[in-house]
Enzyme design. Structure first.
Site, PDB file in Angstrom:
ATOM      1  N   ARG A  70       7.219 -36.251   2.791  1.00 39.74           N
ATOM      2  CA  ARG A  70       6.251 -37.172   3.393  1.00 39.74           C
ATOM      3  C   ARG A  70       6.598 -37.321   4.873  1.00 39.74           C
ATOM      4  O   ARG A  70       7.706 -37.724   5.208  1.00 39.74           O
ATOM      5  CB  ARG A  70       6.345 -38.536   2.700  1.00 39.74           C
ATOM      6  CG  ARG A  70       5.565 -39.650   3.354  1.00 39.74           C
ATOM      7  CD  ARG A  70       5.674 -40.963   2.556  1.00 39.74           C
ATOM      8  NE  ARG A  70       4.923 -42.009   3.205  1.00 39.74           N
ATOM      9  CZ  ARG A  70       5.456 -43.093   3.776  1.00 39.74           C
ATOM     10  NH1 ARG A  70       6.763 -43.308   3.747  1.00 39.74           N
ATOM     11  NH2 ARG A  70       4.688 -43.988   4.360  1.00 39.74           N
ATOM     12  N   HIS A 120       1.995 -44.301  10.968  1.00 43.84           N
ATOM     13  CA  HIS A 120       3.313 -44.906  10.737  1.00 43.84           C
ATOM     14  C   HIS A 120       3.740 -45.508  12.075  1.00 43.84           C
ATOM     15  O   HIS A 120       4.749 -45.134  12.658  1.00 43.84           O
ATOM     16  CB  HIS A 120       4.305 -43.865  10.206  1.00 43.84           C
ATOM     17  CG  HIS A 120       5.505 -44.449   9.509  1.00 43.84           C
ATOM     18  ND1 HIS A 120       5.914 -44.045   8.249  1.00 43.84           N
ATOM     19  CD2 HIS A 120       6.391 -45.395   9.882  1.00 43.84           C
ATOM     20  CE1 HIS A 120       7.009 -44.707   7.899  1.00 43.84           C
ATOM     21  NE2 HIS A 120       7.321 -45.539   8.873  1.00 43.84           N
ATOM     22  N   GLU A 154       2.763 -49.433   5.519  1.00 40.14           N
ATOM     23  CA  GLU A 154       3.195 -50.827   5.654  1.00 40.14           C
ATOM     24  C   GLU A 154       2.376 -51.661   6.644  1.00 40.14           C
ATOM     25  O   GLU A 154       2.893 -52.113   7.679  1.00 40.14           O
ATOM     26  CB  GLU A 154       4.677 -50.883   6.051  1.00 40.14           C
ATOM     27  CG  GLU A 154       5.604 -50.202   5.067  1.00 40.14           C
ATOM     28  CD  GLU A 154       7.083 -50.448   5.343  1.00 40.14           C
ATOM     29  OE1 GLU A 154       7.405 -51.075   6.378  1.00 40.14           O
ATOM     30  OE2 GLU A 154       7.922 -50.019   4.544  1.00 40.14           O
ATOM     31  N   ASN A 157       7.141 -48.946  -0.753  1.00 45.14           N
ATOM     32  CA  ASN A 157       8.404 -48.840  -0.021  1.00 45.14           C
ATOM     33  C   ASN A 157       9.233 -50.041  -0.430  1.00 45.14           C
ATOM     34  O   ASN A 157       8.885 -51.181  -0.103  1.00 45.14           O
ATOM     35  CB  ASN A 157       8.182 -48.871   1.487  1.00 45.14           C
ATOM     36  CG  ASN A 157       7.408 -47.659   1.987  1.00 45.14           C
ATOM     37  OD1 ASN A 157       7.176 -46.706   1.242  1.00 45.14           O
ATOM     38  ND2 ASN A 157       7.025 -47.685   3.248  1.00 45.14           N
ATOM     39  N   TYR A 206      13.091 -51.782  -0.641  1.00 45.34           N
ATOM     40  CA  TYR A 206      14.502 -51.793  -0.223  1.00 45.34           C
ATOM     41  C   TYR A 206      15.291 -52.934  -0.852  1.00 45.34           C
ATOM     42  O   TYR A 206      16.446 -52.773  -1.200  1.00 45.34           O
ATOM     43  CB  TYR A 206      14.597 -51.876   1.306  1.00 45.34           C
ATOM     44  CG  TYR A 206      14.081 -50.605   1.962  1.00 45.34           C
ATOM     45  CD1 TYR A 206      14.932 -49.534   2.168  1.00 45.34           C
ATOM     46  CD2 TYR A 206      12.734 -50.465   2.315  1.00 45.34           C
ATOM     47  CE1 TYR A 206      14.472 -48.345   2.724  1.00 45.34           C
ATOM     48  CE2 TYR A 206      12.274 -49.284   2.874  1.00 45.34           C
ATOM     49  CZ  TYR A 206      13.141 -48.233   3.075  1.00 45.34           C
ATOM     50  OH  TYR A 206      12.679 -47.055   3.608  1.00 45.34           O
ATOM     51  N   GLU A 249       9.154 -44.796  -0.293  1.00 41.57           N
ATOM     52  CA  GLU A 249      10.412 -44.969   0.447  1.00 41.57           C
ATOM     53  C   GLU A 249      11.357 -45.806  -0.398  1.00 41.57           C
ATOM     54  O   GLU A 249      10.959 -46.821  -0.975  1.00 41.57           O
ATOM     55  CB  GLU A 249      10.213 -45.728   1.774  1.00 41.57           C
ATOM     56  CG  GLU A 249       9.522 -44.959   2.861  1.00 41.57           C
ATOM     57  CD  GLU A 249       9.393 -45.757   4.166  1.00 41.57           C
ATOM     58  OE1 GLU A 249      10.228 -46.653   4.412  1.00 41.57           O
ATOM     59  OE2 GLU A 249       8.449 -45.468   4.917  1.00 41.57           O
TER      60      GLU A 249
HETATM   61  C1  FCB Z   1      10.451 -49.101   6.422  1.00 42.07           C
HETATM   62  C2  FCB Z   1       9.772 -48.139   7.367  1.00 42.07           C
HETATM   63  C3  FCB Z   1      10.585 -46.899   7.678  1.00 42.07           C
HETATM   64  C4  FCB Z   1      12.063 -47.215   7.815  1.00 42.07           C
HETATM   65  C5  FCB Z   1      12.557 -48.055   6.676  1.00 42.07           C
HETATM   66  C6  FCB Z   1      14.042 -48.377   6.726  1.00 42.07           C
HETATM   67  O1  FCB Z   1       9.940 -50.374   6.616  1.00 42.07           O
HETATM   68  O2  FCB Z   1       8.545 -47.726   6.840  1.00 42.07           O
HETATM   69  O3  FCB Z   1      10.043 -46.297   8.815  1.00 42.07           O
HETATM   70  O4  FCB Z   1      12.330 -47.763   9.044  1.00 42.07           O
HETATM   71  O5  FCB Z   1      11.846 -49.251   6.606  1.00 42.07           O
END
Ligand code: FCB
Length: 477
Positions: free
Chosen positions: A93, A137, A182, A317, A319, A383
């Site tokens: 991607r 992006h 995002e 995405n 985290y 992500e």
């Molecule tokens: C996300 C972004 C990506 C990267 C990660 C850590 O929010 O999409 O570009 O910076 O965080």
């Protein structure tokens, strides 16, 4: 041993060790973004983006770093694709830099800019790697920002024109198209708290930007579909929203006020984008916030119908979880208009170098909730990954912490799949260490270590581990 998950919609209480196998045809790959890796900021007719301007503004990016050279991927793309092939990636991607295609954000496309992505796509296909193209992006042409950026309705129309121009060149070989990455971050960090480009700070602007981003999504999705795009995706930064106690125990008792805080922030983060895109409506409480800060004039008749285009996938995405609790009297956070009486807290969990808590079960619970609430659409992990303080010694990076992060989150994805969530693939963030926005180069998210002065690439232990995961379509015991 496989994981036990009770019923659809319930979270696993723990994530087991042991072997897990992913569904046949599960897609494995990695992700990057144009401004974070390409460099070549002044080549082949590329115009300036809001991230060039922002990075040049003292105090905005750690260490004054910028994307002028980054990973020099613009020149090294063929080597980078070889690296991907050697790591066994099946999907990649990447995003297209809008200012390479239209230096000022409108008008005839720049052939040289399109040529770069054309070469990249051919290289990927030769290596048997499926391209997943993201159109936005975050590198908005600066000229459009000068005319109002995403707070201006016109930007949404410009975006659809640009999307069509890219599709016209690559659409014969690329089947999967993502409109936005995002939009919450673009709108609320870009125009709300100003931590990201363009660095504006106004709740009304942030909410107008959010609407125009959604409109740009709808207009481009419509145009791409009629131009024959096969698969359309919207990527959001989605998190499980929970109280500190619920992060680890979904059954933890919560007060009515805490439960209301969780649902409000879930609306601001997730439903603000998914409800319009998938249902054609804003949640009532989001609309009330919009009305309070921005009025409703910018939401024109027919907009929600335009935004509500049939799409195939929502990209997630993920985290870390978003942890909140009720706090009467607390003013709204600048990135969260509508979050009055809510305190943002942190989970009691180990943290990555970004300070983000590591809670893999949050991902399974999020996927199960989204698949329950929006059963009409497939999910894709676009992500997931972590920054740690990697050290290169004698040609190796022993990043056990990243392996354990990825292993835990893949088990979480698998648990959600077993629980009924329709998750089609997983893309690690990121292929390479890169320019981590306001954090500059100090945060390393790559599977591959980049020594910036020499541009040498060294696959970390996690990259070799991931190659084996892809090879066996699952996790070993
Ligand atoms: C996300 C972004 C990506 C990267 C990660 C850590 O929010 O999409 O570009 O910076 O965080």
């Amino acid at each position: 041993m496989t994981m036990t998950v009770t019923t659809r919609g319930t979270a696993p209480s723990y994530l087991t060790q042991g072997r897990v196998d992913f569904p046949e045809r599960f897609v494995w790959g990695a992700a990057t973004a144009s401004y974070q890796i390409e460099g070549a900021a002044k080549e082949d007719g590329r115009g300036r983006s809001i991230w060039d301007t922002f990075s040049d503004t003292p105090g905005k990016v750690f260490n004054g770093d910028n994307g002028e050279v980054a990973c020099d991927h613009y020149h090294r793309y063929a080597d980078d694709v070889r690296l991907m092939r050697d790591l066994g990636l099946r999907a990649y991607r990447f995003s297209v830099a809008w200012p390479r295609i239209q230096a000022d954000g409108s008008g005839a496309p720049n052939g040289l800019g399109l040529d770069f992505y054309d070469r990249l796509v051919d290289e990927l296909l030769d290596a048997d790697i499926t391209p997943y193209v993201t159109l936005y992006h975050w590198d908005l042409p600066q000229a459009l920002e000068d005319g109002g950026g995403w707070t201006a309705r016109d930007t949404a129309y410009r975006f659809a024109d640009y999307a069509v121009a890219v599709h016209a060149r690559l659409g014969d070989r690329v089947r999967s198209w993502t409109t936005l990455n995002e939009p919450w971050v673009s709108a609320f960090l870009g125009y709300g708290n100003g931590v990201h480009a363009p660095g504006r700070r106004d709740p009304g602007d942030a909410l107008r930007a959010a609407h125009h981003l959604l409109l740009g999504h709808g207009l481009s999705a419509q145009a791409l579909r009629s131009a024959g795009a096969e698969e359309l995706m919207l990527v959001i930064n989605s998190s499980l929203v929970a109280t500190p106690a619920q992060v680890h125990d979904p059954a933890a008792a919560v007060s009515e006020a805490d439960a209301a805080a969780v649902e409000r922030v879930h609306s601001l983060l997730n439903r603000q984008f998914l409800d319009p895109a998938l249902r054609g409506e804003y949640p009532a409480e989001v609309l009330a916030t919009v009305e309070r800060h921005a009025g409703l004039e910018h939401i024109q008749d027919g907009d929600l119908k335009t935004i509500n285009q049939p799409i195939d996938l929502v990209g997630i995405n993920y985290y870390n979880p978003c942890v909140v609790e009720a706090a009467p009297g607390e003013p709204a956070d600048a990135a969260w208009p509508g979050s009055e009486d809510v305190r943002f807290a942190t989970a009691d969990a180990p943290k990555t170098a970004m300070g983000w808590p590591i809670v893999p079960t949050g991902l399974s619970r999020l996927l199960l909730r989204l698949s329950q609430d929006y059963p009409e659409v497939g999910l894709f992990i676009t992500e997931n990954g972590a920054a740690f303080d990697d050290v290169l010694t004698e040609g190796r990076v022993h990043d056990e912490d990243r392996i354990s992060y990825l292993d835990g989150h893949l088990r979480a994805v698998h648990a959600a799949v077993e629980g009924g969530a329709d998750v089609r693939g997983y893309l690690a963030w990121s292929l390479l260490d890169n320019f981590e926005w306001a954090e500059g180069y100090r945060r390393r998210f790559g599977l591959v270590y980049v020594d910036y002065p020499t541009q040498t690439r060294t696959p970390k232990d996690s990259a070799l581990w991931y190659r084996d995961v892809i090879g066996r379509n699952g996790l070993a015991g």
